[in-house]
Design a protein around this motif. Sequence first.
Motif, PDB file in Angstrom:
ATOM      1  N   ASP A 171       0.823  -1.213   0.000  1.00 34.67           N
ATOM      2  CA  ASP A 171       0.000   0.000   0.000  1.00 34.67           C
ATOM      3  C   ASP A 171       0.859   1.265   0.000  1.00 34.67           C
ATOM      4  OD1 ASP A 171      -2.394  -1.407   0.006  1.00 34.67           O
ATOM      5  OD2 ASP A 171      -2.474  -1.512   2.195  1.00 34.67           O
ATOM      6  N   ILE A 172       2.156   1.087   0.250  1.00 33.96           N
ATOM      7  CA  ILE A 172       3.051   2.243   0.326  1.00 33.96           C
ATOM      8  C   ILE A 172       4.212   2.086  -0.655  1.00 33.96           C
ATOM      9  CG2 ILE A 172       4.306   3.761   1.945  1.00 33.96           C
ATOM     10  CD1 ILE A 172       2.866   2.491   4.225  1.00 33.96           C
ATOM     11  N   ASP A 173       4.110   1.184  -1.575  1.00 35.36           N
ATOM     12  CA  ASP A 173       5.179   0.993  -2.554  1.00 35.36           C
ATOM     13  C   ASP A 173       5.369   2.252  -3.400  1.00 35.36           C
ATOM     14  OD1 ASP A 173       5.834  -1.525  -1.799  1.00 35.36           O
ATOM     15  OD2 ASP A 173       4.690  -2.558  -3.360  1.00 35.36           O
ATOM     16  N   PRO A 174       6.607   2.663  -3.633  1.00 32.16           N
ATOM     17  CA  PRO A 174       6.853   3.813  -4.526  1.00 32.16           C
ATOM     18  C   PRO A 174       6.318   3.530  -5.927  1.00 32.16           C
ATOM     19  CG  PRO A 174       8.833   3.280  -3.270  1.00 32.16           C
ATOM     20  CD  PRO A 174       7.865   2.165  -3.041  1.00 32.16           C
ATOM     21  N   ASP A 175       5.659   4.499  -6.525  1.00 24.63           N
ATOM     22  CA  ASP A 175       5.171   4.370  -7.897  1.00 24.63           C
ATOM     23  C   ASP A 175       5.913   5.376  -8.784  1.00 24.63           C
ATOM     24  OD1 ASP A 175       4.023   6.804  -7.239  1.00 24.63           O
ATOM     25  OD2 ASP A 175       1.955   6.075  -7.258  1.00 24.63           O
ATOM     26  N   ARG A 176       5.492   5.493 -10.026  1.00 26.58           N
ATOM     27  CA  ARG A 176       6.186   6.399 -10.946  1.00 26.58           C
ATOM     28  C   ARG A 176       6.158   7.831 -10.434  1.00 26.58           C
ATOM     29  NH1 ARG A 176       3.679   5.248 -15.350  1.00 26.58           N
ATOM     30  NH2 ARG A 176       5.232   3.864 -16.278  1.00 26.58           N
ATOM     31  N   ARG A 177       5.026   8.259  -9.879  1.00 25.00           N
ATOM     32  CA  ARG A 177       4.946   9.634  -9.369  1.00 25.00           C
ATOM     33  C   ARG A 177       5.921   9.823  -8.206  1.00 25.00           C
ATOM     34  NH1 ARG A 177       1.485  12.955  -5.803  1.00 25.00           N
ATOM     35  NH2 ARG A 177       1.695  15.074  -6.606  1.00 25.00           N
ATOM     36  N   THR A 178       6.080   8.807  -7.378  1.00 27.13           N
ATOM     37  CA  THR A 178       7.045   8.895  -6.272  1.00 27.13           C
ATOM     38  C   THR A 178       8.436   9.217  -6.806  1.00 27.13           C
ATOM     39  OG1 THR A 178       5.777   7.120  -5.173  1.00 27.13           O
ATOM     40  CG2 THR A 178       7.914   7.715  -4.227  1.00 27.13           C
ATOM     41  N   TYR A 179       8.873   8.427  -7.772  1.00 27.94           N
ATOM     42  CA  TYR A 179      10.199   8.646  -8.354  1.00 27.94           C
ATOM     43  C   TYR A 179      10.305  10.026  -9.003  1.00 27.94           C
ATOM     44  CZ  TYR A 179      11.805   3.843  -7.623  1.00 27.94           C
ATOM     45  OH  TYR A 179      12.230   2.657  -7.053  1.00 27.94           O
ATOM     46  N   ASN A 180       9.263  10.431  -9.717  1.00 29.90           N
ATOM     47  CA  ASN A 180       9.304  11.736 -10.392  1.00 29.90           C
ATOM     48  C   ASN A 180       9.382  12.891  -9.403  1.00 29.90           C
ATOM     49  OD1 ASN A 180       9.248  10.561 -12.899  1.00 29.90           O
ATOM     50  ND2 ASN A 180       7.070  10.880 -13.255  1.00 29.90           N
TER      51      ASN A 180
END
Length: 551
Positions: A180-189
């Motif tokens: 539920d808290i895994d980094p997604d593309r927006r996280t990296y961006n």
Amino acid sequence: RKYREVRPNIITFNSAMAAWAKSGHPEAGDRAADIVSKLEELHKMSILEDVQPDRITYNTLIAAYAKSEDSRSARKAQQTFDRLEELSKKTRRSELEPDIVSYSSLLNAWANSNEVDAAKTAEDIVRRMHDAHKSDSSKPKPTTVCFNEVLYAWARSQDRGSTERAEIVFELMESLDDEDIDPDRRTYNIVLLAYANSLNGNSADLALEFVKRMKESEIQPDAVTYNTLISAFTKKGGARNMAKAMEIVNEVIMSPEVTLGRKFFSTLLHTISNSNEAGKASLAEDIFAQLKRAIAEGKLDISLDTEIYNALIHCWNRSDEAGGPQRVEELLDEMLKSSNEEIAPNVRTFTSVIDTWAKSGDVDGPIRAQAILENMTVKPNAHTYTAVIRSYAKSDYKDKAKRAQAIFESMKKDFAEGNRDAEPTIVAYNAVLNAAEFSVGTAADLEDAFKVACVIFDEVRSSDTLKPDYVTYGTFMGVIHQLMPKSDVQDDMIQLVFRRCCVDGMLGPVVMKKLVETASPSQYNDLMGDVEPSNLPKEWTCNVRGDNFHN
């Protein structure tokens, strides 16, 4: 009774608030709050006794504040959230307890705000969420979206160490090992944005390494990723970083894994225009040429549009490289002559080209700027006219005040004839005053300039829609200093302008500087009395805004 069945219910009120939240209106939050106040009033008066605010009501209000331009919108969103939390405890209504939407909207409000403590506050909110869920699993659990808002707040923060803090939050997300808290593309961006905004000398290289890490995590970079990465290098400037930026541009154009639209290139060029690199216009031209080649060779299935041309013109507008005015006019001619309607120039195009001539210092700049204005294929706006006025203000023409006034009169005429976008602004009035203040020439030329200034100053003073600001008063004080001979009449003018400025609460640093230059020491002491420049009365300065507030 007859109309009872068409009375508003809670869905009616919530829908009206949602409309404001989505409107993009700068006062959306306060407008939505007015609806809540009206609902509470009607419920309290028993006119709508069966209708009262619910969680959706408060969540919508928080969301409206998050999208508002009010400088205190985040704090207002926090107050709304606290009110919802308090109501749920006071009434013991579990359906009023803040849910994940409440928290996400609140975090979004803090992330988008310019409050000094925004990032720290957002991080504290997520920490409290985590602790509350840990002790009671029925409480909302932080999600990737919540952590992304915290990261975005740190990415925008001016705090020293904000980039390092974003790295820590990212590492925490990975270490929690929770889907539920895994980094997604927006996280990296967003973390990339933190690197791009960082003042650390090696932040661009760190951003590049982070993109490699992104790929290793099997998250495919997108156009936003590469745009942010390129901006990280262009913001650093220097031949090595600009070459690296161009290398990434070439790589992403050739990559079949990234879908690039026109928005990517216009955004990229605008980002370059905001860098401090001396050769940014040349870099922008290289990218533009590479884009045209890729389209011609079929490597990119897109076409050029007005925004891409505007972005390139803006790069030249913000650059000191030689040949800028001529090049932007070439680009404008290219757009005008094209049969492709998608690259037809708009008012921003013409205004940017005019402004480039205005800032050039070229002796023919004002004439070229006026010629472009007079041959526009779309209606000019206030910015367009003001750019031409400024071009004359910066020139050495002996009659520049009269020429600036003539453009200003054209602006007024255009507005009177129905062009609402040409409504004169205080900036336009000030630009004409500036032309008068720095006039040169014979005594007759200076007298003409003084007359222009007096007409403009009296006009803005008597306007029903505008009021003089600190620039108006400071510039007119400069007119008195530059264009009037030392005399009792000049002394009277200085006193009159100073008194009016104080009454209007516009005594900012600009006016004080001009007052010192213009008034004699004895007159200065008479006007200021016992007041120290470092401790001006609030009523003298109350309407001076921003960095020009003096006290």
